[in-house]
Design a protein around this motif. Structure first.
Motif, PDB file in Angstrom:
ATOM      1  N   PRO A 143       7.767  26.744   3.152  1.00 38.96           N
ATOM      2  CA  PRO A 143       8.375  28.069   2.992  1.00 38.96           C
ATOM      3  C   PRO A 143       9.875  27.995   2.727  1.00 38.96           C
ATOM      4  O   PRO A 143      10.410  28.753   1.903  1.00 38.96           O
ATOM      5  CB  PRO A 143       8.066  28.755   4.330  1.00 38.96           C
ATOM      6  N   GLY A 144      10.569  27.094   3.420  1.00 37.86           N
ATOM      7  CA  GLY A 144      12.014  26.977   3.211  1.00 37.86           C
ATOM      8  C   GLY A 144      12.355  26.545   1.807  1.00 37.86           C
ATOM      9  O   GLY A 144      13.273  27.089   1.173  1.00 37.86           O
ATOM     10  N   ARG A 145      11.617  25.587   1.277  1.00 38.26           N
ATOM     11  CA  ARG A 145      11.871  25.121  -0.084  1.00 38.26           C
ATOM     12  C   ARG A 145      11.548  26.216  -1.096  1.00 38.26           C
ATOM     13  O   ARG A 145      12.272  26.390  -2.087  1.00 38.26           O
ATOM     14  CB  ARG A 145      11.025  23.886  -0.372  1.00 38.26           C
ATOM     15  N   ALA A 146      10.463  26.951  -0.854  1.00 35.34           N
ATOM     16  CA  ALA A 146      10.095  28.032  -1.776  1.00 35.34           C
ATOM     17  C   ALA A 146      11.192  29.092  -1.823  1.00 35.34           C
ATOM     18  O   ALA A 146      11.557  29.569  -2.905  1.00 35.34           O
ATOM     19  CB  ALA A 146       8.761  28.648  -1.348  1.00 35.34           C
ATOM     20  N   ARG A 147      11.737  29.449  -0.660  1.00 36.70           N
ATOM     21  CA  ARG A 147      12.798  30.454  -0.638  1.00 36.70           C
ATOM     22  C   ARG A 147      14.049  29.959  -1.363  1.00 36.70           C
ATOM     23  O   ARG A 147      14.659  30.692  -2.141  1.00 36.70           O
ATOM     24  CB  ARG A 147      13.140  30.834   0.803  1.00 36.70           C
ATOM     25  N   ARG A 148      14.422  28.713  -1.115  1.00 29.98           N
ATOM     26  CA  ARG A 148      15.614  28.168  -1.784  1.00 29.98           C
ATOM     27  C   ARG A 148      15.411  28.136  -3.298  1.00 29.98           C
ATOM     28  O   ARG A 148      16.343  28.405  -4.069  1.00 29.98           O
ATOM     29  CB  ARG A 148      15.926  26.774  -1.244  1.00 29.98           C
ATOM     30  N   SER A 149      14.218  27.814  -3.723  1.00 31.43           N
ATOM     31  CA  SER A 149      13.931  27.817  -5.166  1.00 31.43           C
ATOM     32  C   SER A 149      13.995  29.222  -5.730  1.00 31.43           C
ATOM     33  O   SER A 149      14.518  29.441  -6.832  1.00 31.43           O
ATOM     34  CB  SER A 149      12.537  27.214  -5.425  1.00 31.43           C
ATOM     35  N   TRP A 150      13.475  30.184  -4.964  1.00 29.61           N
ATOM     36  CA  TRP A 150      13.466  31.573  -5.427  1.00 29.61           C
ATOM     37  C   TRP A 150      14.885  32.102  -5.598  1.00 29.61           C
ATOM     38  O   TRP A 150      15.161  32.844  -6.540  1.00 29.61           O
ATOM     39  CB  TRP A 150      12.688  32.425  -4.424  1.00 29.61           C
ATOM     40  N   TYR A 151      15.820  31.716  -4.722  1.00 34.25           N
ATOM     41  CA  TYR A 151      17.209  32.167  -4.849  1.00 34.25           C
ATOM     42  C   TYR A 151      17.782  31.836  -6.221  1.00 34.25           C
ATOM     43  O   TYR A 151      18.621  32.558  -6.756  1.00 34.25           O
ATOM     44  CB  TYR A 151      18.105  31.508  -3.797  1.00 34.25           C
ATOM     45  N   PHE A 152      17.337  30.719  -6.786  1.00 35.31           N
ATOM     46  CA  PHE A 152      17.949  30.239  -8.019  1.00 35.31           C
ATOM     47  C   PHE A 152      17.648  31.118  -9.218  1.00 35.31           C
ATOM     48  O   PHE A 152      18.348  31.035 -10.225  1.00 35.31           O
ATOM     49  CB  PHE A 152      17.520  28.786  -8.307  1.00 35.31           C
ATOM     50  N   TYR A 153      16.611  31.976  -9.148  1.00 42.10           N
ATOM     51  CA  TYR A 153      16.405  32.815 -10.332  1.00 42.10           C
ATOM     52  C   TYR A 153      17.463  33.901 -10.415  1.00 42.10           C
ATOM     53  O   TYR A 153      17.895  34.265 -11.510  1.00 42.10           O
ATOM     54  CB  TYR A 153      14.997  33.428 -10.381  1.00 42.10           C
ATOM     55  N   ASP A 154      17.892  34.441  -9.276  1.00 39.81           N
ATOM     56  CA  ASP A 154      19.033  35.370  -9.306  1.00 39.81           C
ATOM     57  C   ASP A 154      20.275  34.654  -9.834  1.00 39.81           C
ATOM     58  O   ASP A 154      21.041  35.218 -10.624  1.00 39.81           O
ATOM     59  CB  ASP A 154      19.294  35.928  -7.908  1.00 39.81           C
ATOM     60  N   TRP A 155      20.501  33.433  -9.381  1.00 39.40           N
ATOM     61  CA  TRP A 155      21.626  32.613  -9.861  1.00 39.40           C
ATOM     62  C   TRP A 155      21.537  32.424 -11.371  1.00 39.40           C
ATOM     63  O   TRP A 155      22.533  32.507 -12.092  1.00 39.40           O
ATOM     64  CB  TRP A 155      21.595  31.274  -9.137  1.00 39.40           C
ATOM     65  N   ALA A 156      20.323  32.166 -11.878  1.00 38.83           N
ATOM     66  CA  ALA A 156      20.135  31.858 -13.300  1.00 38.83           C
ATOM     67  C   ALA A 156      20.384  33.068 -14.190  1.00 38.83           C
ATOM     68  O   ALA A 156      21.170  33.008 -15.139  1.00 38.83           O
ATOM     69  CB  ALA A 156      18.722  31.316 -13.532  1.00 38.83           C
ATOM     70  N   ASN A 157      19.715  34.185 -13.907  1.00 35.45           N
ATOM     71  CA  ASN A 157      19.785  35.320 -14.852  1.00 35.45           C
ATOM     72  C   ASN A 157      21.080  36.109 -14.746  1.00 35.45           C
ATOM     73  O   ASN A 157      21.459  36.802 -15.684  1.00 35.45           O
ATOM     74  CB  ASN A 157      18.566  36.232 -14.691  1.00 35.45           C
ATOM     75  N   SER A 158      21.776  36.032 -13.601  1.00 32.90           N
ATOM     76  CA  SER A 158      23.013  36.800 -13.451  1.00 32.90           C
ATOM     77  C   SER A 158      24.104  36.339 -14.406  1.00 32.90           C
ATOM     78  O   SER A 158      25.001  37.112 -14.738  1.00 32.90           O
ATOM     79  CB  SER A 158      23.512  36.719 -12.008  1.00 32.90           C
ATOM     80  N   ALA A 159      24.044  35.100 -14.842  1.00 28.49           N
ATOM     81  CA  ALA A 159      25.029  34.619 -15.817  1.00 28.49           C
ATOM     82  C   ALA A 159      24.913  35.408 -17.115  1.00 28.49           C
ATOM     83  O   ALA A 159      25.923  35.780 -17.726  1.00 28.49           O
ATOM     84  CB  ALA A 159      24.818  33.130 -16.071  1.00 28.49           C
ATOM     85  N   PHE A 160      23.689  35.678 -17.548  1.00 27.60           N
ATOM     86  CA  PHE A 160      23.483  36.478 -18.761  1.00 27.60           C
ATOM     87  C   PHE A 160      23.937  37.913 -18.542  1.00 27.60           C
ATOM     88  O   PHE A 160      24.616  38.510 -19.384  1.00 27.60           O
ATOM     89  CB  PHE A 160      22.004  36.455 -19.166  1.00 27.60           C
ATOM     90  N   VAL A 161      23.582  38.488 -17.395  1.00 28.52           N
ATOM     91  CA  VAL A 161      23.950  39.875 -17.105  1.00 28.52           C
ATOM     92  C   VAL A 161      25.469  40.039 -17.121  1.00 28.52           C
ATOM     93  O   VAL A 161      26.008  40.991 -17.704  1.00 28.52           O
ATOM     94  CB  VAL A 161      23.372  40.308 -15.744  1.00 28.52           C
ATOM     95  N   THR A 162      26.176  39.104 -16.490  1.00 26.61           N
ATOM     96  CA  THR A 162      27.620  39.244 -16.352  1.00 26.61           C
ATOM     97  C   THR A 162      28.364  38.877 -17.633  1.00 26.61           C
ATOM     98  O   THR A 162      29.161  39.666 -18.150  1.00 26.61           O
ATOM     99  CB  THR A 162      28.120  38.359 -15.188  1.00 26.61           C
ATOM    100  N   THR A 163      28.118  37.689 -18.145  1.00 25.09           N
ATOM    101  CA  THR A 163      28.863  37.218 -19.315  1.00 25.09           C
ATOM    102  C   THR A 163      28.487  37.989 -20.576  1.00 25.09           C
ATOM    103  O   THR A 163      29.363  38.452 -21.318  1.00 25.09           O
ATOM    104  CB  THR A 163      28.618  35.719 -19.532  1.00 25.09           C
ATOM    105  N   THR A 164      27.194  38.151 -20.822  1.00 22.78           N
ATOM    106  CA  THR A 164      26.745  38.749 -22.081  1.00 22.78           C
ATOM    107  C   THR A 164      26.695  40.270 -21.999  1.00 22.78           C
ATOM    108  O   THR A 164      27.398  40.972 -22.736  1.00 22.78           O
ATOM    109  CB  THR A 164      25.371  38.188 -22.476  1.00 22.78           C
ATOM    110  N   GLN A 165      25.861  40.794 -21.102  1.00 17.56           N
ATOM    111  CA  GLN A 165      25.670  42.245 -21.057  1.00 17.56           C
ATOM    112  C   GLN A 165      26.930  43.000 -20.652  1.00 17.56           C
ATOM    113  O   GLN A 165      27.260  44.030 -21.240  1.00 17.56           O
ATOM    114  CB  GLN A 165      24.538  42.585 -20.085  1.00 17.56           C
ATOM    115  N   THR A 166      27.619  42.501 -19.624  1.00 22.47           N
ATOM    116  CA  THR A 166      28.722  43.267 -19.057  1.00 22.47           C
ATOM    117  C   THR A 166      30.021  43.109 -19.839  1.00 22.47           C
ATOM    118  O   THR A 166      30.770  44.072 -20.009  1.00 22.47           O
ATOM    119  CB  THR A 166      28.953  42.854 -17.591  1.00 22.47           C
TER     120      THR A 166
END
Length: 453
Positions: free
Chosen positions: A5-28
């Protein structure tokens, strides 16, 4: 390998980390100004600077300065129409991380391909951002549903908050690097336009590469039981019409989950206010307060940095006071933000930065806790479908606040009264949120998609 469960949660955090770069740099920050440059070149090849000649888009006259706004609007509405079907498909998928990978990598590929923009190829920018934004929003439905797989209900406030915090940190880091590149392109052997193109591509690469972490890390999650597979006939289980039938069943079943409907109504109201404040902050700072582009970019970076801490702080507050009360307190802070922004004197940049820090503090927290609270109200087995309604409603109604803001600004000739009008969204949203009976909603959710037999 066994499921951790701990590894799954840590992995899941990374999708917010991944897509936010596009939201901030490109979209915003970068996409809209650059697409406007390309559109002006196409409309006025002899003198693109300050061009007011309309561009022909599918036979319709479109002002070059409005093209990016219309494009994002079309992408958002298109995604809102598709999301219920995406949710239905995700709830019939035993391994949701594979569906997440499909949407994420299609979007990341389109975002990376923006390096090919240039000249007067505005049409390519429109096409790529349509694909990227629709893919992003679809992937967020799947990712939100995965929150229910990587965490127990009592853990979700903390887990959702950490995900949002990771997203703000990732978005901040790449945006800071790209602003350095765009501000000093000669240092890197580039001209200004190529610096923008490389920055746009970097957001896509960041999104695609870091998506590998959740895709790999979540592959050991147990296969999900899909509630209606056993009831379906062999020829119906994977038919294209099956998600549509499931969606219709879910919409009919909403009457058995009144707390979901109450929360959705409250969320759509107060989130519209939040999104309008974010969308209007740049034009308010530039036109009403006289700040430069550099000052506004500094503001964006500050909001991103503080939002990282704000999401974590709100997660801790929710552990003590509960998510519902903490969100309500956050809406009270949004009221303070709006009133303070109304009172900021023209040119008072230090005061504006203090206000930006307050926005960052409350921004990530209210959004993270809204996601986690909703996750506890959705019925077991239909998480993705209900999150698709959550995202579709958010995207489909997020134009109301901006419309009100624009109309009042036009009628009064000032952005200040337009800003004050947004108080209604936070006050009404808080009142509606108070009417949600969370314990009753949680009990209904545990009984599944049809608690009344």
């Amino acid at each position: 390998m066994s499921h951790s469960p701990g590894r799954a949660r840590r992995s899941w955090y990374f999708y917010d980390w991944a897509n936010s770069a596009f939201v901030t740099t490109t979209q915003t920050v970068l996409f809209a100004p650059y697409l406007t440059v390309l559109a002006r070149r196409a409309a006025c090849p002899e003198a693109p600077e300050g061009c007011t000649r309309p561009l022909s888009v599918l036979g319709l006259p479109v002002a070059p300065g409005s093209l990016a706004l219309y494009t994002i609007t079309v992408a958002t509405l298109l995604a809102a129409l598709l999301l219920p079907f995406v949710g239905a498909l995700a709830d019939r998928t035993r391994h949701r991380h594979r569906l997440l990978a499909c949407f994420a990598w299609v979007g990341a590929g389109a975002a990376t391909a923006m390096v090919a923009l240039g000249g007067d190829r505005w049409w390519l920018g429109v096409l790529l951002v349509l694909v990227a934004v629709v893919s992003l929003i679809c992937s967020m439905v799947v990712n939100d549903a995965l929150l229910c797989e990587v965490s127990a209900p009592e853990e979700r406030d903390a887990v959702s908050s950490r995900g949002w915090a990771a997203g703000y940190l990732g978005g901040f880091l790449l945006l800071a690097l790209n602003l350095l590149l765009v501000s000093t392109p000669g240092t890197f052997g580039l001209d200004e336009e190529w610096a923008v193109r490389v920055s746009l591509a970097s957001a896509g690469l960041w999104w695609g590469l870091f998506t590998i972490v959740p895709v790999v890390g979540l592959r050991h999650l147990p296969a999900r039981p899909v509630l209606d597979l056993a009831a379906a006939g062999p020829g119906e289980r994977y038919s294209p019409a099956a998600p549509v039938r499931q969606l219709v069943t879910t919409l009919r079943g909403l009457r058995h989950h009144p707390q979901v409907l109450r929360f959705l109504l409250a969320y759509l109201v107060f989130n519209d206010g939040i999104q309008t404040v974010i969308a209007a902050s740049s034009v308010y700072g530039q036109e009403e307060l006289g700040f430069s582009s550099a000052q506004l970019l500094t503001t964006v970076l500050l909001v991103q940095a503080v939002a990282f801490a704000g999401a974590l702080v709100f997660g801790r507050l929710a552990a003590r006071f509960g998510a519902q009360r903490t969100i309500t307190g956050g809406l009270g802070l949004w009221v303070v933000v709006v009133l303070a922004a109304f009172a900021v004197p023209r040119g008072a940049f230090p005061v504006w930065l203090v206000l930006a820090a307050l926005i960052g503090l409350v921004l990530g927290g209210t959004q993270a806790l809204s996601r986690s609270l909703f996750s506890r109200l959705v019925p077991v087995g239909a998480e993705a479908e209900y999150f698709s309604l959550y995202q579709a409603g958010e995207r489909g109604t997020s134009w109301l606040g901006t419309l009100l803001f624009g109309l009042i600004a036009q009628l009064t000739g000032s952005y200040r009264p337009a800003l004050v009008a947004l108080l209604a969204f936070f006050v009404v949203g808080a009142v509606l949120l108070a009417r949600v009976d969370v314990p009753a909603g949680v009990q209904q959710a545990r009984r599944g998609v049809n608690p009344v037999r």
